[in-house]
Write a protein that holds these residues in place. Structure first.
Motif, short mmCIF file in Angstrom:
data_model
loop_
_atom_site.label_atom_id
_atom_site.label_comp_id
_atom_site.label_asym_id
_atom_site.label_seq_id
_atom_site.Cartn_x
_atom_site.Cartn_y
_atom_site.Cartn_z
N THR A 232 -1.43 -10.87 87.21
CA THR A 232 -1.75 -9.58 87.82
C THR A 232 -3.02 -9.00 87.21
N SER A 233 -3.67 -8.08 87.95
CA SER A 233 -4.83 -7.37 87.40
C SER A 233 -4.61 -5.87 87.51
N GLY A 234 -3.38 -5.43 87.49
CA GLY A 234 -3.10 -3.99 87.65
C GLY A 234 -3.36 -3.59 89.10
N PHE A 237 -6.34 -2.60 94.56
CA PHE A 237 -7.23 -1.85 95.44
C PHE A 237 -7.57 -0.50 94.80
N LYS A 238 -8.67 0.11 95.28
CA LYS A 238 -8.97 1.48 94.87
C LYS A 238 -8.16 2.43 95.74
N ASN A 239 -7.86 3.60 95.24
CA ASN A 239 -7.27 4.62 96.09
C ASN A 239 -8.38 5.16 97.00
N ILE A 257 2.30 12.79 103.56
CA ILE A 257 1.27 11.97 102.88
C ILE A 257 0.59 12.78 101.77
N PRO A 258 0.66 12.28 100.52
CA PRO A 258 0.03 13.03 99.43
C PRO A 258 -1.50 12.90 99.50
N GLY A 259 -2.20 13.86 98.92
CA GLY A 259 -3.66 13.81 98.87
C GLY A 259 -4.17 14.74 97.79
N ALA A 272 -0.70 3.51 97.14
CA ALA A 272 0.68 3.03 96.92
C ALA A 272 1.62 3.71 97.92
N TRP A 273 1.39 4.98 98.17
CA TRP A 273 2.25 5.73 99.10
C TRP A 273 2.08 5.18 100.52
N VAL A 274 0.84 4.93 100.90
CA VAL A 274 0.56 4.42 102.25
C VAL A 274 1.19 3.03 102.42
N LEU A 281 5.18 -2.13 103.06
CA LEU A 281 4.76 -3.40 102.45
C LEU A 281 5.18 -3.55 100.98
N LYS A 282 5.97 -2.64 100.49
CA LYS A 282 6.45 -2.75 99.11
C LYS A 282 7.19 -4.07 98.93
N GLY A 283 6.77 -4.88 97.98
CA GLY A 283 7.44 -6.16 97.75
C GLY A 283 7.05 -7.23 98.77
N GLU A 293 7.07 -4.68 93.61
CA GLU A 293 8.12 -3.80 94.13
C GLU A 293 8.04 -2.38 93.58
N GLN A 294 7.77 -2.25 92.29
CA GLN A 294 7.78 -0.90 91.70
C GLN A 294 6.51 -0.10 91.99
N GLN A 295 5.43 -0.81 92.36
CA GLN A 295 4.14 -0.14 92.57
C GLN A 295 3.29 -1.02 93.48
N PRO A 296 3.34 -0.81 94.79
CA PRO A 296 2.72 -1.77 95.71
C PRO A 296 1.18 -1.85 95.65
#
Ligand code: EPU
Length: 336
Positions: A232-234, A237-239, A257-259, A272-274, A281-283, A293-296
């Motif tokens: 993994t590389s953390g 994608f960028k937000n 939707i948060p912003g 991650a929310w999107v 697409l989580k997981g 799974e914990q952080q898409p």
């Protein structure tokens, strides 16, 4: 004489662990070796790639027919108003030292894999602090002139996960060491959602930087994949940062939707929310690659996915996000 190695597996030196071979490999342990290393590259007309901690890079699939330079310059020392870290120092060890000598804010950047030299390039950020807020200057080696130059913070053109060093005109510089500002007194920054929750039951005036470090390390441990077992590389994608109009349109379809405001006209949306609530697409998994799974926002592999497989997986995710939201997302990870 430089001890240049040939046909070295460099994938193992990155946290993504993607298979990749370097035709030539050289570990730079002293600043003075850089001049010879680049003369060698010029003589043989070789392209070069720089390896730091390998936590934000995926090397080319197959064999890279150039030279990979691993920056292993080590040392930490204090000057009057700065703490200096050489480029090859482990970032998290440096954070610990920074807290001890009063580099205020560095505690929020605890637990990020990688080296000191990579931090200005990416303008790393986490839990409400970006490294640009604490960097004073960056010393670099200029590949063209073979001279050392000092670049002040204001000249680094820092942006969200971005800097002058990522632009074509910045590519001729190799980071040698970075000076971080020391302060007399420190006001901790715990406004980021996860930190606020962590310190909910405590009076904030008692919270000191080492408490923040402890909090960040514990939050990260629960949210980030284990670097010892997967690739993994953390955040991959960028937000995305979008216009307010675009955000309002999205709110019509996705109320919650948060912003977060960026300046007066733009909104940063947590991807991650999107990926989770809009794209489901989580997981999501294909071949050797998956969205954690914990952080898409985090892409993980079984250490068998090469750069090509990761690229096509990420292109697919980009298309899905674009179709559903009209948002064009960008990589945070550098992939060849
Ligand atoms: N969320 C979901 N579903 C999930 C997970 C998260 O909907 O399964 C939503 C939540 O609303 C959450 C939001 O996504 O509040 C944002 O997630 P999080 O706070 O975990 O952080 P992030 O915005 O995804 C950024 C950085 C990280 C940094 C964290 C903490 C980028 C690209 N990533 O992630 O940096 O550690 O904030 O500050 O800006 C990195 O660069 O490699 C990196 C890990």
């Amino acid at each position: 004489m430089l001890h240049i190695q040939e046909n070295i597996n460099i994938g193992d030196s990155t946290t993504m662990k993607s298979p990749s071979i370097a035709r030539y490999f050289f570990e730079v342990r002293e600043e003075s070796q850089l001049e010879d290393a680049f003369s060698f590259a010029e003589e043989h007309s070789l392209k070069h790639l720089i390896l730091g901690g390998g936590s934000n890079i995926v090397f080319p699939a197959g064999c890279f027919e150039g030279i990979v330079l691993k920056i292993s310059l080590l040392g930490i020392y204090e000057e009057e108003d700065v703490l200096v870290g050489l480029a090859g120092e482990n970032w998290d060890n440096f954070v610990q030292k920074g807290i001890e000598v009063g580099v205020c804010g560095i505690e929020n950047l605890s637990g990020i894999p990688g080296t000191v030299g990579a931090t200005p390039i990416q303008n790393i950020g986490a839990y409400g602090v970006e490294v640009r807020e604490i960097i004073s200057w960056v010393d670099v080696f200029n590949i063209e002139t073979k001279k050392v130059e000092r670049i002040q913070n204001a000249e680094c053109n820092f942006g969200y996960r971005d800097s002058f060093f990522k632009k074509p005109e910045g590519k001729k510089y190799i980071v040698l060491r970075v000076g971080f500002l020391k302060k007399e007194s420190c006001q901790v920054s715990v406004l980021y959602k996860d930190l606020k929750t962590y310190f909910e039951s405590r009076s904030l005036k008692d919270v000191i930087p080492s408490d923040v470090r402890k909090a960040v390390l514990s939050i990260r441990m629960n949210k980030f994949p284990d670097l010892d077992t997967c690739g993994t590389s953390g955040s991959f994608f960028k937000n995305p940062i979008i216009s307010k109009d675009h955000y309002k349109k999205l709110q019509d379809s996705f109320e919650d939707i948060p912003g977060y405001e960026v300046g007066v006209e733009k909104i940063k949306v947590p991807l991650a929310w999107v990926l989770d609530h809009v794209c489901n697409l989580k997981g999501y998994e294909e071949g050797n690659v998956k969205l954690f799974e914990q952080q898409p926002l985090i892409l993980v592999t079984n250490r068998k996915a090469d750069a090509n497989e990761i690229k096509s997986f990420s292109e697919k995710i980009k298309k899905i996000v674009f179709t559903k939201t009209n948002i064009e997302i960008e990589n945070e990870v550098v992939i060849f």
